[in-house]
Design a protein around this motif. Structure first.
Motif, PDB file in Angstrom:
ATOM      1  N   GLY A 284       5.583  -8.278   8.344  1.00 40.07           N
ATOM      2  CA  GLY A 284       6.729  -7.685   8.429  1.00 40.07           C
ATOM      3  C   GLY A 284       7.575  -8.017   7.949  1.00 40.07           C
ATOM      4  O   GLY A 284       8.429  -8.984   7.890  1.00 40.07           O
ATOM      5  N   ALA A 285       9.228  -6.274   7.875  1.00 36.99           N
ATOM      6  CA  ALA A 285      10.669  -7.180   6.914  1.00 36.99           C
ATOM      7  C   ALA A 285      11.210  -5.865   7.479  1.00 36.99           C
ATOM      8  O   ALA A 285      10.722  -5.446   8.018  1.00 36.99           O
TER       9      ALA A 285
ATOM     10  N   TRP B 137       0.880  -1.593   0.089  1.00 39.74           N
ATOM     11  CA  TRP B 137       0.175   0.011  -0.297  1.00 39.74           C
ATOM     12  C   TRP B 137       0.987   1.674   0.127  1.00 39.74           C
ATOM     13  O   TRP B 137       1.685   1.530   0.907  1.00 39.74           O
ATOM     14  N   ALA B 138       0.917   1.837  -1.404  1.00 35.84           N
ATOM     15  CA  ALA B 138       0.911   3.138  -0.922  1.00 35.84           C
ATOM     16  C   ALA B 138       0.384   4.619  -0.586  1.00 35.84           C
ATOM     17  O   ALA B 138      -0.380   4.643  -1.238  1.00 35.84           O
ATOM     18  N   ASP B 139       1.182   5.369   0.235  1.00 38.92           N
ATOM     19  CA  ASP B 139       0.586   6.300   0.524  1.00 38.92           C
ATOM     20  C   ASP B 139       0.825   7.349   1.125  1.00 38.92           C
ATOM     21  O   ASP B 139       1.961   7.350   1.772  1.00 38.92           O
ATOM     22  N   PRO B 140       0.710   8.715  -0.219  1.00 37.59           N
ATOM     23  CA  PRO B 140       1.916   9.709  -0.016  1.00 37.59           C
ATOM     24  C   PRO B 140       0.980  10.700   1.749  1.00 37.59           C
ATOM     25  O   PRO B 140       0.161  10.782   1.715  1.00 37.59           O
TER      26      PRO B 140
ATOM     27  N   GLY C  35       8.066  -2.522  12.023  1.00 40.21           N
ATOM     28  CA  GLY C  35       7.152  -3.592  11.429  1.00 40.21           C
ATOM     29  C   GLY C  35       6.799  -3.741   9.866  1.00 40.21           C
ATOM     30  O   GLY C  35       8.105  -4.429   9.125  1.00 40.21           O
ATOM     31  N   ASN C  36       5.724  -3.151   9.193  1.00 40.86           N
ATOM     32  CA  ASN C  36       5.972  -3.541   8.250  1.00 40.86           C
ATOM     33  C   ASN C  36       5.780  -2.386   7.066  1.00 40.86           C
ATOM     34  O   ASN C  36       5.436  -2.580   5.889  1.00 40.86           O
ATOM     35  N   TRP C  37       6.193  -0.879   7.570  1.00 43.29           N
ATOM     36  CA  TRP C  37       6.230  -0.179   6.754  1.00 43.29           C
ATOM     37  C   TRP C  37       7.750   0.248   7.062  1.00 43.29           C
ATOM     38  O   TRP C  37       8.130   1.003   7.562  1.00 43.29           O
TER      39      TRP C  37
ATOM     40  N   GLY D 226      10.012  14.648  -5.997  1.00 48.11           N
ATOM     41  CA  GLY D 226       9.711  15.412  -4.576  1.00 48.11           C
ATOM     42  C   GLY D 226       8.624  15.039  -3.315  1.00 48.11           C
ATOM     43  O   GLY D 226       8.458  15.564  -2.507  1.00 48.11           O
ATOM     44  N   GLU D 227       8.098  13.819  -3.869  1.00 46.48           N
ATOM     45  CA  GLU D 227       6.802  12.721  -2.946  1.00 46.48           C
ATOM     46  C   GLU D 227       7.671  12.638  -1.670  1.00 46.48           C
ATOM     47  O   GLU D 227       9.119  11.548  -1.185  1.00 46.48           O
ATOM     48  N   ARG D 228       6.200  12.500  -0.329  1.00 49.36           N
ATOM     49  CA  ARG D 228       7.112  11.543   0.532  1.00 49.36           C
ATOM     50  C   ARG D 228       6.080  10.361   0.730  1.00 49.36           C
ATOM     51  O   ARG D 228       4.732  10.579   0.708  1.00 49.36           O
ATOM     52  N   LEU D 229       6.330   9.271   0.978  1.00 53.91           N
ATOM     53  CA  LEU D 229       5.594   8.225   0.946  1.00 53.91           C
ATOM     54  C   LEU D 229       5.915   7.045   2.002  1.00 53.91           C
ATOM     55  O   LEU D 229       7.081   6.594   2.243  1.00 53.91           O
ATOM     56  N   ARG D 230       5.031   6.585   2.292  1.00 55.54           N
ATOM     57  CA  ARG D 230       5.005   5.365   3.609  1.00 55.54           C
ATOM     58  C   ARG D 230       4.603   4.074   2.753  1.00 55.54           C
ATOM     59  O   ARG D 230       3.171   3.871   2.099  1.00 55.54           O
ATOM     60  N   LEU D 231       5.343   3.029   2.841  1.00 59.77           N
ATOM     61  CA  LEU D 231       5.103   1.909   1.574  1.00 59.77           C
ATOM     62  C   LEU D 231       4.750   0.694   3.114  1.00 59.77           C
ATOM     63  O   LEU D 231       5.878   0.561   3.889  1.00 59.77           O
TER      64      LEU D 231
END
Length: 316
Positions: A106-107, A57-60, A124-126, A83-88
């Protein structure tokens, strides 16, 4: 003598029967455990959840527009903006009762390739990443290695998340106004990200750059003071309209959007239920003030940089 032998035989039979009866629940319990493991597609030897596919899940950050991309066995590139920051967030398709259901995976994460991406933090997983302002084409690849606790094929235990920069980034995406020098545009982008998070987290609706432009300008001009006043006004509008809110879901959303926490981080926080009780007792504004006033919120959205230039911009 005959009576004694008969009595002994009776006692031996009774003891044997009792031992057999006591053994029955243990056997039944084992059968139930084997059935549970089979139904949930868990390995009997390891108790691990069976995972048959990996997605991300890619969440800007602050956008509320997360998208899912197949990673393994598919190999979809995550679309990003320069220029974007996002959580994977890494998730797997786990098998439960023969049906697929999403489970966090988890990774550990690292940069495998590319100079236009960098890792900000992970847990955790992100993993949170930053995309370079000049990124073009394939910006880079984030490698992952799955931790233990899953029953999956070897090809799923490690892999790469490819990040592909989109060509160009229009004014509607940036929502920039006024001067276009680097400092001004960066501050406006930051104001847009924070405002977007406030709209999604408090109003529970998607940010609209045109409709919400005045709110972005308010944060842009006043920095953290603008963030605090805007968040209070948004919470007040929800209370004034007497919009029915579920306390549990609302606080969970505030934690996810305004504090950038994942499900495990929310679940393990003892203060979560305190805030749920506060919302029920004192209303939404009280909880929003606590969240927005926290150091965690300021860190998640880099508020210190926005605040450092408050006086400079507010005098203009």
């Amino acid at each position: 003598m005959t009576l004694n032998i008969r009595t002994q035989k009776t006692r031996l039979f009774t003891v044997a029967a009792l031992a057999f009866i006591l053994a029955l629940p243990v056997a039944g319990q084992g059968a139930r455990e084997r059935s549970w493991n089979r139904d949930h597609s868990r390995s009997v030897e390891t108790g691990a959840t069976k995972v048959i596919a990996i997605q991300v899940w890619a969440d800007p950050i602050g956008s509320g527009q997360e998208q899912r991309f197949g990673i393994a066995p598919d190999n979809e590139a995550v679309q990003v903006w320069p220029g974007e920051r996002l959580r994977l967030s890494l998730v797997g398709t786990g098998l439960f009762n023969g049906k697929g259901d999403e489970v966090p995976v988890g990774a550990t994460f690292n940069i495998e390739a590319g100079r236009d991406i960098s890792i900000l933090r992970s847990s955790g997983n992100w993993v949170e990443v930053a995309i370079g302002n000049d990124a073009r084409g394939v910006a880079g690849q984030v490698g992952y290695r799955v931790r233990g606790g899953y029953d999956m094929r070897g090809g799923l235990t490690n892999g790469r998340i490819t990040l592909e920069a989109r060509a160009g980034r229009g004014d509607d995406r940036h929502d920039r106004g006024g001067r276009h020098d680097g400092d001004s545009s960066s501050r406006r982008e930051q104001a847009r990200v924070v405002t977007s998070a406030l709209v999604e987290g408090i109003l529970n609706t998607r940010f609209d750059p045109s409709r919400d432009r005045e709110w972005v300008d308010r944060v842009y001009e006043n920095g953290y003071r603008g963030v605090q006043s805007l968040s209070d006004d948004l919470a007040k509008s929800v209370e004034r309209r007497r919009i029915a809110v579920d306390a549990d879901d609302t606080v969970r959303r505030l934690y996810r959007v305004l504090l950038r926490r994942d499900a495990n981080e929310i679940k393990s926080d003892r203060g979560f239920w305190t805030n749920v009780s506060t919302l029920r007792r004192d209303g939404l504004r009280a909880v929003v003030r606590t969240v927005v006033g926290s150091t965690e919120f300021r860190t998640a959205f880099d508020i210190n940089q926005l605040e450092e230039r408050d006086s400079h911009y507010s005098r203009r």
